[in-house]
Design an enzyme around this catalytic site. Structure first.
Site, PDB file in Angstrom:
ATOM      1  CG  ASP A 122      34.880  52.273  43.452  1.00 52.44           C
ATOM      2  OD1 ASP A 122      35.918  52.444  42.783  1.00 52.44           O
ATOM      3  OD2 ASP A 122      34.814  51.495  44.415  1.00 52.44           O
TER       4      ASP A 122
ATOM      5  CG  ASP B  28      39.647  50.399  42.529  1.00 52.07           C
ATOM      6  OD1 ASP B  28      38.707  51.203  42.532  1.00 52.07           O
ATOM      7  OD2 ASP B  28      39.585  49.255  43.046  1.00 52.07           O
TER       8      ASP B  28
ATOM      9  CG  HIS C 278      41.276  45.202  45.714  1.00 52.78           C
ATOM     10  ND1 HIS C 278      41.654  45.514  44.442  1.00 52.78           N
ATOM     11  CD2 HIS C 278      40.322  46.118  46.030  1.00 52.78           C
ATOM     12  CE1 HIS C 278      40.957  46.542  44.004  1.00 52.78           C
ATOM     13  NE2 HIS C 278      40.137  46.942  44.950  1.00 52.78           N
TER      14      HIS C 278
ATOM     15  CG  HIS D 296      39.183  42.250  43.669  1.00 47.46           C
ATOM     16  ND1 HIS D 296      38.840  42.605  44.939  1.00 47.46           N
ATOM     17  CD2 HIS D 296      38.553  43.140  42.862  1.00 47.46           C
ATOM     18  CE1 HIS D 296      38.031  43.657  44.904  1.00 47.46           C
ATOM     19  NE2 HIS D 296      37.831  43.995  43.654  1.00 47.46           N
TER      20      HIS D 296
ATOM     21  CD  GLU E 158      37.982  49.156  47.898  1.00 46.93           C
ATOM     22  OE1 GLU E 158      36.851  49.594  47.676  1.00 46.93           O
ATOM     23  OE2 GLU E 158      38.578  48.388  47.117  1.00 46.93           O
TER      24      GLU E 158
ATOM     25  CD  GLU F 253      39.097  51.678  45.732  1.00 44.21           C
ATOM     26  OE1 GLU F 253      37.966  51.956  45.275  1.00 44.21           O
ATOM     27  OE2 GLU F 253      39.628  50.567  45.588  1.00 44.21           O
TER      28      GLU F 253
HETATM   29 MN    MN Z   1      36.999  50.946  43.750  1.00 42.01          MN
HETATM   30 MN    MN Z   2      38.835  48.677  44.956  1.00 40.93          MN
END
Ligand code: MN
Ligand code: MN
Length: 304
Positions: free
Chosen positions: A90, A101, A162, A170, A196, A290
């Protein structure tokens, strides 16, 4: 017009997204038996910086029942991947605070969990096809849940996507991975969302595990209430260095001596948060995929 977002901001997102995606693909090429966690994390982070972006958070390398939140310590030199590990990589890059992200799952040297990897990946694709202005959050969650269930697995019901804002990973909106009607709000044009899905053959719920070696300065913390000047200076330095984004023990250790003691002290005083690892409650295997998207009137643009 696709959306109302100012073009400079849009271009910043596109740049961050491009680099995050490149770093993810580069990262995948490093995931091999005997590869050291520390090398993987440091090489990917160097790649992001060399390409001219910033690190939105430490590279997370979470294996098997660990769904998320693990980054190696600076001195974890022996920790390495093993054949059969199911790795969630990630990655976060930002440009001028605009964050991308993205995550992918790779099984190391075997293919026992192909279906589970496909389940989270297809859940992401299906969810993305639903995204546009006014889609309700539970519809996204239901789509993820149905897709993962169709493969015979469970979504993780207490991990969510998010919204993101400048320098905030976030930012308030949660994108569920289950179709719970409590998530009745709608997404809107210009929302920047990380979607995600997580799939598992375990409990479908994570509990907290050991420390992740990932920290965050609490933005609600007011250093003026601290009498201890040393601690206050330490907090100010930490916040100036890492701002409102998560940081790694490794990064802190490069900046400050006595890092273990300082991190303990800052945590104890409530100035920083140490994230725990998130582990499936039945120690099931977990997969994740994600992407970051920008919501438009008609659909969305995947930037990663
Ligand atoms: Mn992530
Ligand atoms: Mn994330």
């Amino acid at each position: 017009m696709r959306f109302d977002m100012n073009d400079v901001i849009y271009q910043n997102y596109i740049f961050a997204g491009k680099i995050a995606a490149e770093a993810r693909e580069f990262g995948v090429s490093l995931l091999k038996p005997e590869a050291k966690f520390l090398d993987i994390a440091e090489k990917i982070e160097s790649k992001i910086i060399d390409r001219g972006a910033g690190l939105a958070f430490p590279v997370n390398i979470s294996i098997n029942e660990i769904a998320a939140h693990f980054s190696p310590r600076h001195d974890e030199k022996e920790l390495c991947l093993k054949k059969g590990d199911v790795v969630k990589l990630d990655i976060g890059a930002h440009f001028e605070g605009f964050i991308a992200d993205t995550a992918i799952t790779v099984e190391i040297g075997s293919n026992k969990y192909d279906d589970m990897i496909k389940a989270s990946s297809e859940a992401l694709d299906n969810a993305i096809s639903l995204l546009k202005s006014k889609t309700r959050l539970f519809e996204i969650g239901k789509c993820v849940e149905d897709t993962i269930n169709s493969y015979g697995f469970k979504p993780i019901n207490n991990l969510t996507g998010h919204s993101m804002q400048r320098y905030v990973l976030h930012a308030g909106k949660t994108i569920p991975n289950v179709g719970d009607k409590v998530y009745k709000n709608k997404i809107k044009v210009d929302d920047v969302l990380a979607i995600e899905p997580f799939a598992t053959n375990g409990a479908g719920q994570v509990i907290t595990g050991n420390g992740s070696n990932i920290y965050l300065c609490k933005n609600t913390f007011n250093p003026r209430i601290i009498r201890d000047n040393k601690a206050k200076n330490m907090f100010n330095k930490t916040r100036n260095t890492f701002k409102t984004l998560p940081f790694a023990e490794r990064w802190f250790q490069k900046q400050f001596s006595n890092s273990d003691i300082l991190l303990k002290k800052l945590s104890f005083l409530g100035m920083i948060k140490h994230y725990p690892q998130l582990v499936d409650a039945n120690k099931g295997i977990v997969t994740q995929k994600e992407h970051t998207v920008i919501i438009t009137e008609e659909g969305c643009e995947v930037i990663t």
